[in-house]
Design an enzyme around this catalytic site. Structure first.
Site, PDB file in Angstrom:
ATOM      1  N   ARG A 114       0.661  -1.306  -0.378  1.00 24.38           N
ATOM      2  CA  ARG A 114       0.584  -0.215   0.032  1.00 24.38           C
ATOM      3  C   ARG A 114       0.865   1.492   0.126  1.00 24.38           C
ATOM      4  NH1 ARG A 114       2.839   2.413   3.158  1.00 24.38           N
ATOM      5  NH2 ARG A 114       2.801   1.566   5.407  1.00 24.38           N
ATOM      6  N   ASP A 150      -2.480   5.964  12.774  1.00 17.89           N
ATOM      7  CA  ASP A 150      -3.334   4.605  13.121  1.00 17.89           C
ATOM      8  C   ASP A 150      -3.626   3.952  14.656  1.00 17.89           C
ATOM      9  OD1 ASP A 150      -0.709   4.064  12.751  1.00 17.89           O
ATOM     10  OD2 ASP A 150      -1.351   2.174  11.408  1.00 17.89           O
ATOM     11  N   GLY A 164       8.775   0.697   2.838  1.00 16.80           N
ATOM     12  CA  GLY A 164       7.418   1.759   3.369  1.00 16.80           C
ATOM     13  C   GLY A 164       6.510   1.963   3.076  1.00 16.80           C
ATOM     14  N   SER A 177       4.560  -0.930   3.015  1.00 18.25           N
ATOM     15  CA  SER A 177       3.852  -2.213   3.626  1.00 18.25           C
ATOM     16  C   SER A 177       4.788  -3.570   3.035  1.00 18.25           C
ATOM     17  CB  SER A 177       2.232  -2.136   3.606  1.00 18.25           C
ATOM     18  OG  SER A 177       2.109  -3.210   4.885  1.00 18.25           O
ATOM     19  N   SER A 178       5.630  -4.018   3.228  1.00 23.40           N
ATOM     20  CA  SER A 178       5.925  -6.082   2.071  1.00 23.40           C
ATOM     21  C   SER A 178       5.357  -6.410   3.883  1.00 23.40           C
ATOM     22  CB  SER A 178       6.865  -5.375   1.996  1.00 23.40           C
ATOM     23  OG  SER A 178       8.083  -5.507   3.315  1.00 23.40           O
ATOM     24  N   ASP A 219      -1.847  -0.913   7.748  1.00 23.49           N
ATOM     25  CA  ASP A 219      -1.332  -2.000   6.784  1.00 23.49           C
ATOM     26  C   ASP A 219      -2.309  -2.989   6.135  1.00 23.49           C
ATOM     27  OD1 ASP A 219       0.667   0.401   6.646  1.00 23.49           O
ATOM     28  OD2 ASP A 219       1.735  -1.092   7.421  1.00 23.49           O
ATOM     29  N   TYR A 251      10.025   3.794  15.887  1.00 21.33           N
ATOM     30  CA  TYR A 251       8.924   3.386  15.570  1.00 21.33           C
ATOM     31  C   TYR A 251       8.341   3.205  17.062  1.00 21.33           C
ATOM     32  CZ  TYR A 251       4.661   1.997  14.187  1.00 21.33           C
ATOM     33  OH  TYR A 251       2.950   1.728  13.571  1.00 21.33           O
TER      34      TYR A 251
END
Length: 393
Positions: free
Chosen positions: A37, A46, A136, A138-139, A185, A235
């Site tokens: 995404r 989120d 970045g 979202s793998s 994600d 993060y």
């Protein structure tokens, strides 16, 4: 120029060949995929119960496989970035609970297998992806959601709702990859809609499809090729700071904080003030951006993208020199509507909106000005996860 995105069928054909080579000439009979995404606006909101506006990409993770008649799961990764070994074997979770370990890539798979609502059977599988890993976009969620959908296909158990699937995949990432991610994600990888971004309320889990109506607008994704691992980056620290800021203001979440209330933090803790200010203003920008998109006001949308990048850079401090340089280069081209870093930050990708007939010019200018080796994609909003039909041989 922009990369050829290829098709999921190209990936499937490659995965089938890889399966046959790794599993003694066997041919897989089950396949599934899930997209990566790009988040157009609304980052680091989120996990604060806020709003996000992502779209699913045509870049996908594909899994092909078949039952093997045993109580073992055998999985091969075709990703060049995967740590060794590329083949792993583990028991079905009904035999014994699964635990994270080495290699790291397999933890995403094992976490989903452990959390699958149905009864997992032994299987052989191959995983391939064209979603940039560590970029970045979202793998990890793409891999998790593809794994869950593959398990649904191989067990023929589709009793999990779409929202439950997203939450179970998020749980897998929390517990097996050690990444305290929000729900965006996994949600968009499950729920993506062709031609639309999704405005997601991460508290209520309600999604609103927002069509990208203008066919002359291009979404340009630039992979800086600066790799970052969110689990080992700042993060988790940012999430903790947000929780502290909300608690200091007597709220359960920054979702419930107003811009005026944020200012009460300034004399108490400047860092918490900045983190909270980003989240609160980013929520408003995201709602405003969705409204602008619905009204066809792309110029306003682009302005909000730039404001979002500045906030992520200055208040949330998750950008980096490379991302800032890419955004600045994109905005130097007359006609570009907006550009920003996207995703967790500390590297990864930027997203730029521009007229389609300017795409090549924008890409050429960004490539000229950037000192690294960027990779460019021009993408349209795509469908979420799905079971695939394998070509007959």
């Amino acid at each position: 120029m922009a990369c050829d995105l290829g098709t999921e069928m190209d990936l499937i054909a490659e995965a089938v060949d890889m399966f046959t080579k790794n599993f003694k000439g066997e041919i897989p009979n089950v396949a599934a995929c899930a997209p990566g995404r790009v988040n157009l606006i609304g980052d680091h909101t989120d996990y604060n119960d806020g709003f996000v506006l992502p779209m699913a990409l045509p870049l996908v993770t594909v899994i092909v496989g078949k039952k093997n008649g045993s109580d073992k799961c055998v999985v091969v990764s075709g990703a060049k970035e995967a740590d060794s070994p590329i083949m792993v074997e583990f028991p079905v979770p009904s035999k014994e609970p699964l635990k994270p370990g080495r290699p790291k890539w397999a933890n995403y798979v094992k976490g989903v297998v452990q959390n699958f609502k149905g009864t997992v059977v032994g299987f052989d599988a191959v995983i391939l992806t064209n979603v940039p890993i560590g970029g970045g976009v979202s793998s990890s969620a793409s891999l998790e959601v593809a794994t869950y959908t593959f398990l649904e296909a191989i067990t023929q158990d589709t009793s999990t709702t779409k929202k439950e699937k997203a939450l179970l995949c998020q749980k897998a990432e929390h517990e097996f990859a050690g990444m305290p991610c929000g729900i965006m994600d996994q949600f968009i990888s499950v729920m993506g809609k062709s031609g639309c971004a999704l405005l997601i309320d991460c508290r209520s889990m309600k999604e609103t499809a927002v069509p990208i109506k203008d066919p002359n607008i291009a979404v340009i994704i630039t992979n800086s090729n600066v790799k970052r691992s969110l689990a080992t980056s700042a993060y988790a620290e940012r999430r903790e700071q947000c929780e502290k800021a909300a608690k200091a203001l007597g709220k359960s979440s920054l979702r419930d904080v107003t811009e005026d209330e944020v200012e009460r933090l300034k004399p108490v803790d400047e860092v918490l003030h900045k983190r909270a200010r980003h989240v609160v203003t980013e929520n408003k920008r995201t709602e405003d951006a969705a409204k602008a998109l619905q009204e066809g006001n792309i110029a306003k949308f682009g302005t909000l993208m730039v404001e979002s990048h500045n906030s992520l850079k200055q208040d949330y401090e998750v950008s980096c020199t490379e991302l800032d340089d890419l955004v600045a280069a994109a905005l130097e081209v007359d006609g570009v509507l907006g550009s920003r870093m996207t995703g967790g930050g500390f590297g990864g990708c930027t997203v730029t909106l521009a007229p389609k007939d300017l795409s090549d010019k924008v890409i050429a200018h960004m490539k000229k000005k950037y000192k690294g080796n960027p990779v460019f994609y021009v993408a349209e909003p795509s469908e979420g996860t799905r079971i695939l039909t394998l070509p007959r041989k």
